[in-house]
Design an enzyme around this catalytic site. Structure first.
Site, PDB file in Angstrom:
ATOM      1  N   ASP A 127      96.826  -4.069  53.652  1.00 25.03           N
ATOM      2  CA  ASP A 127      97.057  -3.920  55.019  1.00 25.03           C
ATOM      3  C   ASP A 127      96.362  -4.851  56.075  1.00 25.03           C
ATOM      4  O   ASP A 127      96.865  -4.715  57.262  1.00 25.03           O
ATOM      5  CB  ASP A 127      97.384  -2.474  55.331  1.00 25.03           C
ATOM      6  N   SER A 128      95.403  -5.281  55.469  1.00 22.60           N
ATOM      7  CA  SER A 128      94.662  -6.558  56.311  1.00 22.60           C
ATOM      8  C   SER A 128      95.686  -7.282  56.802  1.00 22.60           C
ATOM      9  O   SER A 128      95.194  -8.095  57.821  1.00 22.60           O
ATOM     10  CB  SER A 128      93.544  -7.012  55.567  1.00 22.60           C
ATOM     11  N   GLU A 183      84.190   0.070  49.662  1.00 23.67           N
ATOM     12  CA  GLU A 183      84.169  -0.831  50.858  1.00 23.67           C
ATOM     13  C   GLU A 183      82.826  -0.496  51.782  1.00 23.67           C
ATOM     14  O   GLU A 183      82.706   0.795  51.894  1.00 23.67           O
ATOM     15  CB  GLU A 183      85.602  -0.929  51.746  1.00 23.67           C
TER      16      GLU A 183
END
Ligand code: KIV
Length: 275
Positions: A44-45, A182
Protein backbone atom coordinates in the site's frame (compact mmCIF):
# COMPACT_ATOMS: atom_id res chain seq x y z
CA UNK A 1 5.05 -23.11 -10.67
CA UNK A 2 5.17 -20.02 -8.49
CA UNK A 3 7.16 -19.79 -5.27
CA UNK A 4 5.27 -21.51 -2.45
CA UNK A 5 5.09 -20.96 1.29
CA UNK A 6 6.80 -24.31 1.92
CA UNK A 7 9.76 -23.18 -0.23
CA UNK A 8 10.05 -20.09 1.97
CA UNK A 9 10.07 -22.22 5.12
CA UNK A 10 12.86 -24.37 3.58
CA UNK A 11 14.82 -21.22 2.77
CA UNK A 12 14.66 -20.15 6.42
CA UNK A 13 15.78 -23.58 7.59
CA UNK A 14 18.71 -23.64 5.15
CA UNK A 15 19.68 -20.04 5.91
CA UNK A 16 19.02 -18.92 2.30
CA UNK A 17 18.15 -15.22 2.43
CA UNK A 18 14.80 -14.21 0.94
CA UNK A 19 14.52 -11.03 -1.17
CA UNK A 20 11.19 -9.28 -1.60
CA UNK A 21 10.46 -6.10 -3.59
CA UNK A 22 7.35 -4.06 -4.13
CA UNK A 23 5.83 -3.60 -7.59
CA UNK A 24 2.74 -1.75 -8.72
CA UNK A 25 2.60 -2.21 -12.51
CA UNK A 26 2.96 -4.80 -15.28
CA UNK A 27 6.27 -3.63 -16.82
CA UNK A 28 8.14 -3.40 -13.52
CA UNK A 29 6.71 -6.71 -12.30
CA UNK A 30 7.98 -8.41 -15.49
CA UNK A 31 11.49 -7.09 -14.91
CA UNK A 32 11.50 -8.16 -11.24
CA UNK A 33 10.07 -11.60 -11.99
CA UNK A 34 12.72 -12.26 -14.64
CA UNK A 35 15.48 -11.64 -12.06
CA UNK A 36 14.22 -14.54 -9.92
CA UNK A 37 13.17 -12.45 -6.88
CA UNK A 38 10.81 -14.89 -5.10
CA UNK A 39 8.37 -12.45 -3.46
CA UNK A 40 6.65 -9.41 -4.95
CA UNK A 41 4.55 -7.24 -2.66
CA UNK A 42 1.92 -4.96 -4.11
CA UNK A 43 2.37 -2.72 -1.09
CA UNK A 44 0.00 0.00 0.00
CA UNK A 45 3.13 2.18 -0.30
CA UNK A 46 1.44 2.48 -3.72
CA UNK A 47 -0.44 5.36 -2.12
CA UNK A 48 2.72 7.39 -1.56
CA UNK A 49 5.10 6.43 -4.38
CA UNK A 50 2.59 5.99 -7.23
CA UNK A 51 -0.58 7.87 -6.30
CA UNK A 52 1.04 10.81 -4.48
CA UNK A 53 -0.87 10.56 -1.19
CA UNK A 54 0.88 11.80 1.97
CA UNK A 55 0.48 8.42 3.72
CA UNK A 56 -0.87 4.92 3.06
CA UNK A 57 -4.12 5.68 4.88
CA UNK A 58 -6.23 6.88 1.90
CA UNK A 59 -5.47 3.78 -0.21
CA UNK A 60 -8.62 1.82 -1.15
CA UNK A 61 -9.34 -1.80 -2.02
CA UNK A 62 -10.20 -0.78 -5.59
CA UNK A 63 -6.81 0.93 -6.04
CA UNK A 64 -4.98 -2.07 -4.59
CA UNK A 65 -6.87 -4.55 -6.77
CA UNK A 66 -6.27 -2.50 -9.91
CA UNK A 67 -2.49 -2.61 -9.36
CA UNK A 68 -2.43 -6.20 -8.05
CA UNK A 69 -4.02 -7.41 -11.29
CA UNK A 70 -1.36 -5.60 -13.33
CA UNK A 71 1.48 -7.10 -11.27
CA UNK A 72 0.00 -10.60 -11.49
CA UNK A 73 -0.25 -10.27 -15.30
CA UNK A 74 3.46 -9.40 -15.37
CA UNK A 75 4.68 -12.38 -13.33
CA UNK A 76 4.99 -16.15 -13.73
CA UNK A 77 7.31 -17.33 -10.95
CA UNK A 78 7.18 -14.95 -8.00
CA UNK A 79 4.58 -15.21 -5.26
CA UNK A 80 2.50 -12.01 -5.50
CA UNK A 81 1.31 -10.67 -2.14
CA UNK A 82 -1.50 -8.11 -1.96
CA UNK A 83 -1.37 -5.59 0.89
CA UNK A 84 -4.68 -5.13 2.72
CA UNK A 85 -5.42 -1.38 2.96
CA UNK A 86 -6.30 0.54 6.13
CA UNK A 87 -9.59 -0.52 7.74
CA UNK A 88 -10.28 -3.36 5.32
CA UNK A 89 -9.60 -6.04 7.98
CA UNK A 90 -10.18 -4.24 11.29
CA UNK A 91 -13.94 -3.97 11.71
CA UNK A 92 -14.96 -7.63 11.57
CA UNK A 93 -13.75 -11.09 10.68
CA UNK A 94 -16.22 -11.19 7.79
CA UNK A 95 -14.83 -7.91 6.39
CA UNK A 96 -11.30 -9.29 6.66
CA UNK A 97 -12.31 -12.53 4.93
CA UNK A 98 -14.21 -10.77 2.16
CA UNK A 99 -11.36 -8.37 1.37
CA UNK A 100 -8.64 -11.05 1.60
CA UNK A 101 -10.71 -13.17 -0.79
CA UNK A 102 -10.94 -10.28 -3.27
CA UNK A 103 -7.13 -10.13 -3.50
CA UNK A 104 -6.99 -13.83 -4.36
CA UNK A 105 -10.15 -14.19 -6.48
CA UNK A 106 -10.26 -10.85 -8.35
CA UNK A 107 -6.64 -9.70 -8.02
CA UNK A 108 -5.04 -13.08 -8.74
CA UNK A 109 -2.56 -12.72 -5.83
CA UNK A 110 -1.26 -15.83 -4.06
CA UNK A 111 -1.15 -14.31 -0.56
CA UNK A 112 -2.08 -11.22 1.42
CA UNK A 113 -0.27 -9.06 3.97
CA UNK A 114 -1.78 -7.15 6.87
CA UNK A 115 -0.43 -4.98 9.66
CA UNK A 116 -0.58 -5.82 13.38
CA UNK A 117 0.24 -8.65 15.77
CA UNK A 118 -1.83 -9.83 18.74
CA UNK A 119 -4.72 -7.53 17.79
CA UNK A 120 -5.17 -9.08 14.32
CA UNK A 121 -4.22 -12.67 15.17
CA UNK A 122 -7.82 -13.88 15.24
CA UNK A 123 -8.45 -12.44 11.77
CA UNK A 124 -5.22 -13.99 10.49
CA UNK A 125 -6.30 -17.37 11.77
CA UNK A 126 -9.71 -17.13 10.03
CA UNK A 127 -8.13 -16.06 6.73
CA UNK A 128 -5.52 -18.85 6.89
CA UNK A 129 -8.25 -21.39 7.71
CA UNK A 130 -9.93 -20.42 4.45
CA UNK A 131 -6.76 -21.36 2.57
CA UNK A 132 -5.33 -17.88 2.04
CA UNK A 133 -1.66 -17.47 3.00
CA UNK A 134 -1.08 -14.45 5.27
CA UNK A 135 2.09 -12.42 5.82
CA UNK A 136 2.11 -10.36 9.04
CA UNK A 137 3.69 -6.93 9.48
CA UNK A 138 4.82 -5.56 12.85
CA UNK A 139 7.10 -2.82 14.20
CA UNK A 140 6.52 0.44 12.37
CA UNK A 141 3.10 -0.17 10.86
CA UNK A 142 2.42 2.86 8.61
CA UNK A 143 -1.38 2.45 8.76
CA UNK A 144 -1.15 3.26 12.51
CA UNK A 145 1.05 6.30 11.98
CA UNK A 146 -1.22 8.61 13.99
CA UNK A 147 -1.21 6.17 16.91
CA UNK A 148 2.58 5.71 16.72
CA UNK A 149 3.15 9.46 16.52
CA UNK A 150 5.49 9.37 13.50
CA UNK A 151 7.85 7.15 11.53
CA UNK A 152 9.95 6.13 14.56
CA UNK A 153 12.05 3.08 15.44
CA UNK A 154 9.87 0.59 17.35
CA UNK A 155 10.66 -1.81 20.20
CA UNK A 156 13.37 0.23 21.91
CA UNK A 157 12.20 -0.18 25.52
CA UNK A 158 12.01 -3.53 27.30
CA UNK A 159 8.20 -3.43 27.35
CA UNK A 160 7.97 -2.46 23.67
CA UNK A 161 10.47 -5.15 22.68
CA UNK A 162 8.50 -7.78 24.65
CA UNK A 163 5.29 -6.64 22.91
CA UNK A 164 6.89 -7.08 19.48
CA UNK A 165 8.15 -10.56 20.35
CA UNK A 166 4.65 -11.40 21.55
CA UNK A 167 3.16 -10.03 18.32
CA UNK A 168 5.52 -12.18 16.23
CA UNK A 169 4.61 -15.29 18.23
CA UNK A 170 0.88 -14.52 17.94
CA UNK A 171 1.18 -14.27 14.14
CA UNK A 172 3.14 -17.52 13.99
CA UNK A 173 0.50 -19.26 16.10
CA UNK A 174 -2.31 -17.83 14.00
CA UNK A 175 -0.75 -19.50 10.94
CA UNK A 176 0.98 -16.59 9.18
CA UNK A 177 3.67 -17.87 6.76
CA UNK A 178 6.07 -14.93 7.31
CA UNK A 179 6.26 -11.61 9.11
CA UNK A 180 7.63 -8.24 8.04
CA UNK A 181 9.63 -6.42 10.74
CA UNK A 182 9.72 -2.71 9.93
CA UNK A 183 12.10 -0.21 11.58
CA UNK A 184 13.08 -2.42 14.51
CA UNK A 185 16.54 -2.39 16.17
CA UNK A 186 18.78 -5.10 14.65
CA UNK A 187 19.38 -7.02 17.93
CA UNK A 188 15.62 -7.32 18.54
CA UNK A 189 15.03 -8.53 14.95
CA UNK A 190 17.76 -11.12 15.47
CA UNK A 191 16.04 -12.37 18.63
CA UNK A 192 12.59 -12.53 16.96
CA UNK A 193 14.11 -14.32 13.96
CA UNK A 194 15.65 -16.93 16.28
CA UNK A 195 12.47 -17.35 18.33
CA UNK A 196 9.92 -18.02 15.59
CA UNK A 197 9.80 -20.75 12.95
CA UNK A 198 8.40 -18.59 10.13
CA UNK A 199 10.64 -16.30 8.03
CA UNK A 200 11.13 -12.69 9.15
CA UNK A 201 11.41 -10.17 6.33
CA UNK A 202 13.08 -6.96 7.45
CA UNK A 203 12.90 -3.38 6.31
CA UNK A 204 15.12 -1.21 8.45
CA UNK A 205 15.47 -4.22 10.77
CA UNK A 206 19.11 -5.23 10.23
CA UNK A 207 20.90 -8.03 8.42
CA UNK A 208 19.86 -10.94 10.64
CA UNK A 209 16.28 -11.23 9.39
CA UNK A 210 15.58 -14.22 7.14
CA UNK A 211 14.92 -11.84 4.27
CA UNK A 212 14.65 -8.21 3.25
CA UNK A 213 11.98 -6.09 1.58
CA UNK A 214 12.36 -2.72 -0.08
CA UNK A 215 10.11 -0.35 -1.97
CA UNK A 216 11.25 -0.54 -5.62
CA UNK A 217 10.96 3.24 -6.14
CA UNK A 218 13.38 3.77 -3.21
CA UNK A 219 16.11 1.40 -4.38
CA UNK A 220 15.91 2.62 -7.98
CA UNK A 221 16.00 6.30 -6.99
CA UNK A 222 12.59 6.98 -8.54
CA UNK A 223 10.88 8.44 -5.48
CA UNK A 224 12.46 11.81 -4.85
CA UNK A 225 10.30 13.24 -2.01
CA UNK A 226 12.71 11.70 0.56
CA UNK A 227 15.08 8.72 0.87
CA UNK A 228 14.33 6.57 3.95
CA UNK A 229 17.40 5.71 6.09
CA UNK A 230 16.80 1.98 5.52
CA UNK A 231 16.91 2.29 1.72
CA UNK A 232 20.01 1.97 -0.46
CA UNK A 233 19.81 3.55 -3.89
CA UNK A 234 21.13 1.03 -6.43
CA UNK A 235 20.38 3.47 -9.26
CA UNK A 236 19.27 7.06 -9.77
CA UNK A 237 16.51 6.50 -12.30
CA UNK A 238 14.88 9.88 -11.64
CA UNK A 239 18.03 11.59 -12.99
CA UNK A 240 18.21 9.27 -16.00
CA UNK A 241 14.51 9.85 -16.75
CA UNK A 242 14.84 13.60 -16.35
CA UNK A 243 17.77 13.71 -18.82
CA UNK A 244 15.92 11.56 -21.36
CA UNK A 245 12.71 13.61 -21.09
CA UNK A 246 14.62 16.88 -21.45
CA UNK A 247 16.33 15.53 -24.59
CA UNK A 248 12.96 14.45 -26.05
CA UNK A 249 11.48 17.86 -25.25
CA UNK A 250 14.40 19.66 -26.96
CA UNK A 251 14.27 17.38 -30.01
CA UNK A 252 10.53 17.95 -30.47
CA UNK A 253 11.01 21.73 -30.21
CA UNK A 254 13.93 21.64 -32.68
CA UNK A 255 12.19 19.31 -35.16
CA UNK A 256 14.81 16.57 -34.71
CA UNK A 257 12.23 14.06 -33.45
CA UNK A 258 10.65 12.18 -35.17
CA UNK A 259 13.28 11.32 -37.81
CA UNK A 260 12.61 9.10 -40.87
CA UNK A 261 13.36 6.04 -38.70
CA UNK A 262 10.31 6.75 -36.51
CA UNK A 263 8.03 7.73 -39.45
CA UNK A 264 5.93 5.87 -42.04
CA UNK A 265 6.08 6.42 -45.82
CA UNK A 266 3.55 5.97 -48.65
CA UNK A 267 3.38 6.48 -52.37
CA UNK A 268 3.20 10.28 -52.49
CA UNK A 269 1.73 10.29 -56.02
CA UNK A 270 -1.52 9.04 -54.44
CA UNK A 271 -1.76 12.32 -52.57
CA UNK A 272 -1.89 14.26 -55.86
CA UNK A 273 -5.49 13.13 -56.27
CA UNK A 274 -6.43 14.62 -52.93
CA UNK A 275 -5.12 18.07 -53.78
O1 KIV B 1 3.47 -1.07 1.60
C1 KIV B 1 4.63 -1.52 1.56
O2 KIV B 1 5.38 -1.33 0.60
C2 KIV B 1 5.07 -2.29 2.71
C3 KIV B 1 6.52 -2.67 2.77
C4 KIV B 1 7.36 -1.50 3.04
C5 KIV B 1 6.77 -3.77 3.72
O3 KIV B 1 4.30 -2.57 3.56
Amino acid sequence: MRVSISQLKDMKQKGDKIAMLTAYDYSTARIIDATGIPLILVGDSLGMVVLGYKSTIPVTMEEMLHHTKAVVRGTRKAMVIGDMPFMTYHISVSDALRNATRFIQEGGAQAIKLEGGVTVAEKVSHIVNCGIPVMGHIGLTPQSIHQLGGYKVQGKTEAAAARLLNDARALEQAGAFAVVLETVPSPLSRLITQQISIPTIGIGAGADCDGQVQVINDILGLFTDFVPKHAKQYAKLADIMSRAITQYHNEVKEGIFPADKQSFSMDESLLARLK
